[in-house]
Design a protein around this motif. Sequence first.
Motif, short mmCIF file in Angstrom:
data_model
loop_
_atom_site.label_atom_id
_atom_site.label_comp_id
_atom_site.label_asym_id
_atom_site.label_seq_id
_atom_site.Cartn_x
_atom_site.Cartn_y
_atom_site.Cartn_z
N MET A 1 40.80 36.88 37.64
CA MET A 1 39.79 35.95 38.15
C MET A 1 40.35 35.26 39.38
O MET A 1 41.46 34.72 39.36
CB MET A 1 39.38 34.94 37.08
CG MET A 1 38.37 33.91 37.58
SD MET A 1 36.79 34.64 38.14
CE MET A 1 36.31 33.45 39.39
N GLU A 2 39.53 35.26 40.43
CA GLU A 2 40.02 34.96 41.77
C GLU A 2 40.02 33.47 42.14
O GLU A 2 39.61 33.12 43.24
CB GLU A 2 39.16 35.74 42.77
CG GLU A 2 37.70 35.25 42.91
CD GLU A 2 36.69 35.97 42.05
OE1 GLU A 2 37.09 36.55 41.02
OE2 GLU A 2 35.48 35.96 42.40
N HIS A 3 40.47 32.58 41.28
CA HIS A 3 40.54 31.17 41.67
C HIS A 3 41.35 31.06 42.97
O HIS A 3 42.45 31.60 43.07
CB HIS A 3 41.19 30.34 40.57
CG HIS A 3 40.44 30.40 39.28
ND1 HIS A 3 40.98 30.93 38.13
CD2 HIS A 3 39.17 30.05 38.97
CE1 HIS A 3 40.08 30.89 37.17
NE2 HIS A 3 38.96 30.36 37.65
N ALA B 1 44.72 44.14 44.25
CA ALA B 1 44.05 44.24 45.55
C ALA B 1 42.63 43.66 45.48
O ALA B 1 42.16 43.00 46.41
CB ALA B 1 43.99 45.70 45.99
N HIS B 2 41.96 43.86 44.35
CA HIS B 2 40.61 43.32 44.15
C HIS B 2 40.62 41.80 44.20
O HIS B 2 39.87 41.18 44.95
CB HIS B 2 40.08 43.83 42.80
CG HIS B 2 38.73 43.32 42.41
ND1 HIS B 2 37.60 44.11 42.43
CD2 HIS B 2 38.30 42.10 41.97
CE1 HIS B 2 36.56 43.41 42.04
NE2 HIS B 2 36.95 42.18 41.75
N GLU B 3 41.48 41.18 43.41
CA GLU B 3 41.50 39.71 43.36
C GLU B 3 41.97 39.13 44.69
O GLU B 3 41.47 38.09 45.14
CB GLU B 3 42.38 39.20 42.21
CG GLU B 3 42.01 39.72 40.82
CD GLU B 3 40.56 39.50 40.43
OE1 GLU B 3 39.90 38.60 40.99
OE2 GLU B 3 40.06 40.26 39.57
N SER C 1 41.53 40.47 47.61
CA SER C 1 40.39 40.61 48.54
C SER C 1 39.39 39.47 48.38
O SER C 1 38.77 39.02 49.33
CB SER C 1 39.66 41.94 48.31
OG SER C 1 40.52 43.02 48.52
N HIS C 2 39.23 39.03 47.15
CA HIS C 2 38.30 37.92 46.90
C HIS C 2 38.67 36.65 47.67
O HIS C 2 37.81 35.81 47.91
CB HIS C 2 38.25 37.59 45.41
CG HIS C 2 37.27 38.38 44.61
ND1 HIS C 2 35.98 38.62 45.03
CD2 HIS C 2 37.37 38.97 43.39
CE1 HIS C 2 35.34 39.32 44.11
NE2 HIS C 2 36.14 39.55 43.11
N MET C 3 39.94 36.48 48.03
CA MET C 3 40.32 35.26 48.75
C MET C 3 39.51 35.16 50.05
O MET C 3 39.20 34.07 50.51
CB MET C 3 41.82 35.24 49.07
CG MET C 3 42.73 35.22 47.84
SD MET C 3 42.49 33.76 46.77
CE MET C 3 42.06 34.54 45.22
N LYS D 1 30.18 39.93 46.44
CA LYS D 1 31.62 39.66 46.39
C LYS D 1 32.33 40.74 45.57
O LYS D 1 33.44 41.14 45.88
CB LYS D 1 31.90 38.25 45.88
CG LYS D 1 31.75 38.02 44.40
CD LYS D 1 32.14 36.58 44.03
CE LYS D 1 31.94 36.28 42.55
NZ LYS D 1 32.91 36.93 41.66
N GLU D 2 31.67 41.22 44.51
CA GLU D 2 32.31 42.23 43.67
C GLU D 2 32.43 43.56 44.41
O GLU D 2 33.43 44.25 44.35
CB GLU D 2 31.54 42.41 42.36
CG GLU D 2 31.61 41.20 41.44
CD GLU D 2 33.03 40.67 41.26
OE1 GLU D 2 33.96 41.49 41.18
OE2 GLU D 2 33.21 39.45 41.24
N VAL D 3 31.37 43.91 45.13
CA VAL D 3 31.40 45.20 45.80
C VAL D 3 32.42 45.20 46.93
O VAL D 3 33.15 46.16 47.13
CB VAL D 3 29.98 45.61 46.26
CG1 VAL D 3 29.57 44.92 47.51
CG2 VAL D 3 29.89 47.11 46.45
#
Length: 859
Positions: A285-287, A317-319, A321-323, A340-342
């Motif tokens: 989870m990208e807090h 890499a996914h989390e 990228s969320h930053m 945001k997920e895609v």
Amino acid sequence: MLSLLLMTLVAVPSADSVDRGISEALARERASVLTAVRYDLAFTVPADRQQPVLGRLVLHATMAGPHRVVIDFSAPRDRIRSVRVGEAQITPIYSEDHLIIPADATRAGENAIAIEFTAGDEALNRNDDFLYTLFVPARAHLTFPCFDQPDIKARYTLSLDVPADWETVANAASVRHDADATPAGRVLSDPSSRQHVQFAETKPLPTYLFGFVAGKFSIERATRNGRELRMFHRETDAAKVARNREALFDLHASSLQWLEDYTAIPYPFDKLDFILIPSFQFGGMEHAGAILYNAAGQMLDESATQNQLLNRASTIAHETSHMWFGDLVTMRWFNDVWMKEVFANFMAAKIVNPSFPQVNHELRFLLSNYPDAYSVDRTAGANPIRQPLSNLNDAGQLYGPIIYEKAPIVMRQLEMIVGAQRFRDGLREYLKTYAFRNATWLDLIRILDARTSENLSAWSRAWVEERGRPEFTTAVRLTKDDRIQRLTITMNDPLRRGLVWPQRMRVTLGYAGAQKDLSVYANAATTTVREAAGMPTPLFVLPNGGGLGYGLFVLDEGSAGYLLANMQGVPDPLTRGAAWVTLWDNVLEGRIAAGTFIDAAVRALPAETDEQNTQRVLGYLSRAYWRLLPGDQRMARAPAIEAALRAGIARAGTQSLKSAWFSAFRDDALTPEGVSWLERVWRRDEMIPGLTFAETDEIVMAMELAVREVSGWQQILQTQLDRTQNPDRKARFAFVMPALSADPQVRGEAFARFRQLENRRREPWVLESMAYLNHPLREADSERFIRPSLELLREIQRTGDIFFPGRWMDSTLWGHRSPGAAATVQDFLAKELQYPERLRWTILGASDELFRTATRSAR
Ligand SMILES: [Zn+2]
């Protein structure tokens, strides 16, 4: 009196004027009235998790003039101790999920609202030695009073009062530590000793990205590219930590660097920590500045497979990228949560795939996205990627294969249409324009639209705003000397809206032992594949042979016949994967008989060289066998299928491939010889060279034996229960056991339990029970569960986690194929006229294959 009363009615909104949850109307009202929101938050966390967490908030918000302020907080009346606006003590209006500050208590300019409260535990994940917040999508208001919507970004200043021997971590760095007022300072051995930690002010964040963790953790530090990274964990095996730590820091560092290059924006937050949580709900989870991970997915064992290593790298890499995608620029409302997920997935693939050259990534993309997307998009329960969402209470229902599997396909198409370079430049502009703010899908499309001659609004309508998929047919006209004169692809909207889904395709023309892939852009009802003209007559035409095209590809008889008979002669594994996905679609359409498909699979499997294809075809084989074949045909084919699967187990060269073949055998075995061999394996009387079984494998074997009612099935279950060492697995097995009974009355009681919420808390246990209750071998008896299961669905949606309703329906219906079962579902839908639309879609999606087979067998 009268006029005063009228005035009161006008000035003070009644509690009913605010809906439960966070409605879109409320969110819009607040977003237009409130600016410069800041939260000054202090929590006191007792060591004993039975004692409440206490909170103090000073909420700053600027307004143009007096206006009511609706603050989200669940159970406010029980939990609020005092409310002050400025210096004045006030009594707000309480409603279920809100407290409302009346307009006359507010003023133009900055307002400071001070609230003392008791935090709710629901989103605090309190354990004996630690806690962590998890507020996505709108659960912050279960813990503290706030504006729990993504487009009120605020700065947070957090302070935590926690036991002296705990560590703390939050979005921003800690700036001050004060030990307790004991003379000796921090006395770690004294359980009552406390510490006070003050954190710096954060960058602007939505509530769902705000978070903190406190508890007994170890901290590892490393410096990469001049930046200090910290890892918090609770792993006690020092060797395991040592084995994983460098890789974990390196993976974060390389992701950060790649993203800084791609976006041309430096890492947007002040520091980056990551925290490995045991039994975390998600992969990560990208807090912002403090990413949470499921510890098991990050701290890998020495025996980790290629797939686990790839998944770990992808998750990081996914989390990371969320930053940028989600944290720096956030969706305005949760209807765009898919964006945001895609993007996170899309970037993760670009970051990670080059480091795993042994994996066929295009095939992986095809097989992990297309079949799941089709499983919804081909049904009457199809939903658009972007859906209206009137209340964040319903946000959970947006999640599903359309967001997770169809959206990445759509995004890849968009990149191909715009061009990789211009697409990247468009994303840079988007991130820069909306940095620390919010944006919608339409904002992005506007930016990209300016960079291409394509009409992206029309493109977006078909792909993003509407549901369903196109249907394709091909036509080949030949010259007198047997060459292609003209190859056309026709696209049709099966829902008769006249939609066109513009898309890049690689059309495969098959020849003996060779193939030719032709690129084409299908952006009209009929598209001519120009390059095909003059080529020799192909043995088959597969419009999605290059793994790009999205839709139902209706195969002409010649192509279908050739592929079914000669799949092993198709050279490219990606084309074989696409062909299997397409053949399966044609089976469901009733164009290819299930038995013919099974024969083709059994013939082709021994020659398949890519494990991904083997797994997929074994899955289709099982599905065709159980869901599409009538019972007598199944029995007739069982000996040949079992022989093929046994041969596959023996032939497979790796443990994971052997295990795939064995699982298929275990699930499909029906002959007395096959079942008794399975029983000997379970009894450990028979060994399979190269394959070792863990406890979980033996549990599944025991369950499969029981559902087949082998003699002594009770004893098998009891022995398995006794054999099982792990307490969690033992409890789960005991829970599922009644669903496996040969006694219909015991199974009836096993189902009846699920009417009580407390028996549905452990969702995987419930789903496993339901799948065995409704196993195809029990089809006739279990029809009685369909109606009550449908009747429970609304309650399940209200009380369960986001994926539960769909999985509940799937496990109810998977074993059914009779017209009677189909009629029960249709009758339920016909009578429930007021039924919520999204749940109706859930039912329609889960009953798609049932409706297809029932209609066919009634014909
Ligand atoms: Zn994500």
